[in-house]
Design a protein around this motif. Sequence first.
Motif, PDB file in Angstrom:
ATOM      1  N   HIS A  12      55.808 -19.673  46.565  1.00  0.00           N
ATOM      2  CA  HIS A  12      56.067 -18.249  46.794  1.00  0.00           C
ATOM      3  C   HIS A  12      55.951 -17.426  45.514  1.00  0.00           C
ATOM      4  O   HIS A  12      55.426 -16.313  45.542  1.00  0.00           O
ATOM      5  CB  HIS A  12      57.430 -18.069  47.479  1.00  0.00           C
ATOM      6  CG  HIS A  12      57.412 -18.613  48.870  1.00  0.00           C
ATOM      7  ND1 HIS A  12      57.796 -19.902  49.162  1.00  0.00           N
ATOM      8  CD2 HIS A  12      56.986 -18.078  50.039  1.00  0.00           C
ATOM      9  CE1 HIS A  12      57.627 -20.117  50.448  1.00  0.00           C
ATOM     10  NE2 HIS A  12      57.135 -19.034  51.012  1.00  0.00           N
ATOM     11  N   LEU A  13      56.389 -18.002  44.403  1.00  0.00           N
ATOM     12  CA  LEU A  13      56.280 -17.236  43.159  1.00  0.00           C
ATOM     13  C   LEU A  13      54.818 -17.057  42.763  1.00  0.00           C
ATOM     14  O   LEU A  13      54.426 -15.995  42.278  1.00  0.00           O
ATOM     15  CB  LEU A  13      57.088 -17.903  42.038  1.00  0.00           C
ATOM     16  CG  LEU A  13      58.609 -17.915  42.258  1.00  0.00           C
ATOM     17  CD1 LEU A  13      59.318 -18.480  41.035  1.00  0.00           C
ATOM     18  CD2 LEU A  13      59.168 -16.527  42.594  1.00  0.00           C
ATOM     19  N   ALA A  14      53.992 -18.090  42.996  1.00  0.00           N
ATOM     20  CA  ALA A  14      52.570 -17.973  42.625  1.00  0.00           C
ATOM     21  C   ALA A  14      51.872 -16.896  43.457  1.00  0.00           C
ATOM     22  O   ALA A  14      51.055 -16.124  42.939  1.00  0.00           O
ATOM     23  CB  ALA A  14      51.873 -19.320  42.803  1.00  0.00           C
ATOM     24  N   LYS A  40      64.481 -13.430  46.859  1.00  0.00           N
ATOM     25  CA  LYS A  40      63.707 -13.992  45.767  1.00  0.00           C
ATOM     26  C   LYS A  40      62.200 -13.955  46.020  1.00  0.00           C
ATOM     27  O   LYS A  40      61.408 -13.725  45.119  1.00  0.00           O
ATOM     28  CB  LYS A  40      64.129 -15.448  45.625  1.00  0.00           C
ATOM     29  CG  LYS A  40      64.201 -15.935  44.222  1.00  0.00           C
ATOM     30  CD  LYS A  40      64.971 -17.232  44.193  1.00  0.00           C
ATOM     31  CE  LYS A  40      64.570 -18.046  43.008  1.00  0.00           C
ATOM     32  NZ  LYS A  40      65.097 -19.385  43.061  1.00  0.00           N
ATOM     33  N   TYR A  41      61.823 -14.222  47.270  1.00  0.00           N
ATOM     34  CA  TYR A  41      60.383 -14.393  47.535  1.00  0.00           C
ATOM     35  C   TYR A  41      59.786 -13.363  48.494  1.00  0.00           C
ATOM     36  O   TYR A  41      58.582 -13.402  48.740  1.00  0.00           O
ATOM     37  CB  TYR A  41      60.125 -15.765  48.182  1.00  0.00           C
ATOM     38  CG  TYR A  41      60.765 -16.933  47.497  1.00  0.00           C
ATOM     39  CD1 TYR A  41      60.619 -17.139  46.124  1.00  0.00           C
ATOM     40  CD2 TYR A  41      61.499 -17.866  48.239  1.00  0.00           C
ATOM     41  CE1 TYR A  41      61.202 -18.239  45.517  1.00  0.00           C
ATOM     42  CE2 TYR A  41      62.076 -18.973  47.634  1.00  0.00           C
ATOM     43  CZ  TYR A  41      61.925 -19.152  46.271  1.00  0.00           C
ATOM     44  OH  TYR A  41      62.499 -20.235  45.677  1.00  0.00           O
ATOM     45  N   GLY A  42      60.620 -12.553  49.135  1.00  0.00           N
ATOM     46  CA  GLY A  42      60.071 -11.680  50.176  1.00  0.00           C
ATOM     47  C   GLY A  42      59.819 -12.455  51.465  1.00  0.00           C
ATOM     48  O   GLY A  42      58.929 -12.140  52.245  1.00  0.00           O
ATOM     49  N   MET A  43      60.634 -13.507  51.664  1.00  0.00           N
ATOM     50  CA  MET A  43      60.508 -14.299  52.897  1.00  0.00           C
ATOM     51  C   MET A  43      61.278 -13.562  53.996  1.00  0.00           C
ATOM     52  O   MET A  43      62.482 -13.732  54.150  1.00  0.00           O
ATOM     53  CB  MET A  43      61.108 -15.672  52.627  1.00  0.00           C
ATOM     54  CG  MET A  43      60.566 -16.773  53.478  1.00  0.00           C
ATOM     55  SD  MET A  43      61.526 -18.256  53.172  1.00  0.00           S
ATOM     56  CE  MET A  43      60.519 -19.141  52.029  1.00  0.00           C
ATOM     57  N   VAL A  44      60.558 -12.693  54.688  1.00  0.00           N
ATOM     58  CA  VAL A  44      61.252 -11.744  55.563  1.00  0.00           C
ATOM     59  C   VAL A  44      61.320 -12.180  57.022  1.00  0.00           C
ATOM     60  O   VAL A  44      62.030 -11.595  57.823  1.00  0.00           O
ATOM     61  CB  VAL A  44      60.574 -10.356  55.489  1.00  0.00           C
ATOM     62  CG1 VAL A  44      60.818  -9.707  54.148  1.00  0.00           C
ATOM     63  CG2 VAL A  44      59.077 -10.455  55.779  1.00  0.00           C
ATOM     64  N   ARG A  86      53.892  -9.116  48.972  1.00  0.00           N
ATOM     65  CA  ARG A  86      53.495  -9.977  50.098  1.00  0.00           C
ATOM     66  C   ARG A  86      54.702 -10.296  50.982  1.00  0.00           C
ATOM     67  O   ARG A  86      55.799 -10.557  50.486  1.00  0.00           O
ATOM     68  CB  ARG A  86      52.931 -11.290  49.536  1.00  0.00           C
ATOM     69  CG  ARG A  86      52.214 -12.145  50.555  1.00  0.00           C
ATOM     70  CD  ARG A  86      50.909 -11.524  50.920  1.00  0.00           C
ATOM     71  NE  ARG A  86      50.224 -12.219  51.977  1.00  0.00           N
ATOM     72  CZ  ARG A  86      49.177 -11.699  52.620  1.00  0.00           C
ATOM     73  NH1 ARG A  86      48.709 -10.504  52.334  1.00  0.00           N
ATOM     74  NH2 ARG A  86      48.584 -12.370  53.579  1.00  0.00           N
ATOM     75  N   LYS A  87      54.468 -10.300  52.282  1.00  0.00           N
ATOM     76  CA  LYS A  87      55.523 -10.694  53.214  1.00  0.00           C
ATOM     77  C   LYS A  87      55.278 -12.133  53.637  1.00  0.00           C
ATOM     78  O   LYS A  87      54.157 -12.496  53.976  1.00  0.00           O
ATOM     79  CB  LYS A  87      55.520  -9.784  54.448  1.00  0.00           C
ATOM     80  CG  LYS A  87      56.212  -8.468  54.189  1.00  0.00           C
ATOM     81  CD  LYS A  87      55.271  -7.329  54.216  1.00  0.00           C
ATOM     82  CE  LYS A  87      55.813  -6.055  53.659  1.00  0.00           C
ATOM     83  NZ  LYS A  87      55.234  -5.704  52.359  1.00  0.00           N
ATOM     84  N   PHE A  88      56.353 -12.922  53.643  1.00  0.00           N
ATOM     85  CA  PHE A  88      56.214 -14.337  53.983  1.00  0.00           C
ATOM     86  C   PHE A  88      56.986 -14.701  55.242  1.00  0.00           C
ATOM     87  O   PHE A  88      58.068 -14.169  55.498  1.00  0.00           O
ATOM     88  CB  PHE A  88      56.752 -15.219  52.844  1.00  0.00           C
ATOM     89  CG  PHE A  88      55.901 -15.152  51.605  1.00  0.00           C
ATOM     90  CD1 PHE A  88      54.759 -15.935  51.487  1.00  0.00           C
ATOM     91  CD2 PHE A  88      56.234 -14.296  50.575  1.00  0.00           C
ATOM     92  CE1 PHE A  88      53.970 -15.865  50.347  1.00  0.00           C
ATOM     93  CE2 PHE A  88      55.452 -14.222  49.435  1.00  0.00           C
ATOM     94  CZ  PHE A  88      54.317 -15.007  49.323  1.00  0.00           C
ATOM     95  N   ASN A 119      65.257  -4.417  51.239  1.00  0.00           N
ATOM     96  CA  ASN A 119      66.695  -4.703  51.164  1.00  0.00           C
ATOM     97  C   ASN A 119      67.016  -6.145  50.832  1.00  0.00           C
ATOM     98  O   ASN A 119      68.194  -6.514  50.785  1.00  0.00           O
ATOM     99  CB  ASN A 119      67.365  -4.356  52.506  1.00  0.00           C
ATOM    100  CG  ASN A 119      67.102  -2.920  52.894  1.00  0.00           C
ATOM    101  OD1 ASN A 119      66.946  -2.077  52.015  1.00  0.00           O
ATOM    102  ND2 ASN A 119      67.034  -2.633  54.189  1.00  0.00           N
ATOM    103  N   GLY A 120      65.999  -6.981  50.698  1.00  0.00           N
ATOM    104  CA  GLY A 120      66.252  -8.400  50.466  1.00  0.00           C
ATOM    105  C   GLY A 120      66.931  -9.058  51.649  1.00  0.00           C
ATOM    106  O   GLY A 120      67.795  -9.925  51.504  1.00  0.00           O
TER     107      GLY A 120
END
Length: 568
Positions: free
Chosen positions: A413-415, A455-459, A423-425, A74-75
């Motif tokens: 995060h993009l790399a 943007k990055y999956g920084m959850v 990937r979960k961050f 869900n972002g």
Amino acid sequence: MPQIKTTLDAEQEAFEKEVVEIKAWWDSSDKQRQLKRPYPAERIAALRSSVKQKYASSDMALKLWNQMIEHEKNGTCDLTFGCTDPLQAGVMAKYQQTVYVSGALCGYSEVSQPGMDHADYPWDTVPSVVNKIFRSQQWQDQRQRQFRFLYPKEEREGLDNWDFLTPIVADGDMGFGGLTHTMKMTRAFVEAGVAMFHLDDLAIGAKKFTTGEGRTVIPTSEYLSRLTAARTQIDVMGAETILLCRCDTDHSSYITSIVDSRDHTWVLGATKPVEALTTVLNRALANGEDIAATQKAWLESAELKTFDDAVASIASAASEELKAYQTAVAEGTTSTSCPSISERRALAKKHLPESISSELFFDWDLPRTPEGSYRWAPDVKAVISRALLVASLGEATWARMDYPIPSDIEAFHLAIRAVHPTRKFGFGYTGGYDWLKAGWTPEQVKNFPWDAAKKYGMVWHVQPIWALQGQRRGTEEFSRLWQRGGIAAYMDKVQGPELGLTYPDLDIRDYRALDSDVKDAGYARFKFSGAYLADALLETATMGIYGAERGLKMGDGVVKGPKANRYG
Ligand SMILES: C[C@](O)(C(=O)O)[C@H](CC(=O)O)C(=O)O
């Protein structure tokens, strides 16, 4: 002592059955399949005891994993903060999906010898706080349930029904010692009911988040073994506990060893044939000279550079040959490996004219610290290469940034996402970050958690040391309220809202005029946290060498704070 009653055949059959079960488990879910163990299932089966246990940590981990998957889809993200207190954890359950047990907070308030965030307390400190909080969560859950069943089904609608079993995320720091300490700590976390914990690449005994000194990390190979030790232990226990691979390399200043060529790109060497720094410092100490000034002068004379910069600085006149050297290094570099310094020496010799390559001087031993660490200057690529290498040992990643530089956050995060798209961050909001100063606009700061989630999956986002700043402020407000308004103020401001009562007769309003107290701005981060005290103790123990680089000075028994701290 009686022998175990079995036959060799039965023993072997049970072992093989267990191997099959482990393999099936490792293949049973996306969560498991993404993990790549460097050991076979047979090894884990042989390391297990014959008593099989089921851990609540697995239930909590799977709950958290599902939450993270939902956020990723869900972002969105979970925003939590550091906590060591069960009462706080109970309240937090209403508003966030996880509780974070911070090592720094434990070091301040959960040990018999409080101190700055040096991770110098016993290895089971954080696991025992997790244990305390997890038990309190179960108790909250139990007492709520009991209360609900005081009512028949038709009257239960609308009664409190909070999910108190909020997954706990905990700070495993650097594993608190050698690999067996890390394993024991991991085991204690799993037994305590943790859902996820993080392990980083900081050097044991060298976590120094004070004002005076940079951080020291371990070589990549040791970081890999550290995370593998934790993964092994989780597998031995058959648990689903999530391992969050934290990397602290960003802006670290020292590395304990240069054994791993994957770190060589960023190691600094003296490019002038000077005396070793330690020789110079020891002489200055013996002569009672100013250590900070001596160190500063030495650093200037040594002209520290990375090997590639050293090559570039002598070969600027031979631009074609320099380019050939740089291309050869780039060709030998992948996201996870690079030419060692000996290989680079050979490449320099091969590509540069003899008259230039013979001038090359690079010595990474000369600048070593009195503890033996090497100096290095890692950039975001160093963090990326470490995080990629260890990614398959854990389910989530956190690059602990010393400062929230927008381009570094984006590049990192993009790399990683380019290689691991789901990937979960995690991300930590250290209390001293000045986002505006780091280049963010107010609008970007406001939207950061949700933008970064999309943007990055920084959850998973954490403000680890809220208690140090926020709880102090809350306590301060109440202390002043209590002094000014006594029990009437308490009834009006605390007890009333808690019990749903208003006391119109208690017309005492003047205590509400709480003037804002900015006299102690910066107090929590650097004074209340003990950073200056920690600097002074370390400085005294190292006879002034500690902190010299950052301008700390030993004088008249008073250690003066640096003009600029690590936040710039
Ligand atoms: C998360 C952390 O490890 C902690 O101990 O809470 C610290 C917090 C901080 O320094 O703000 C860290 O980020 O290292």
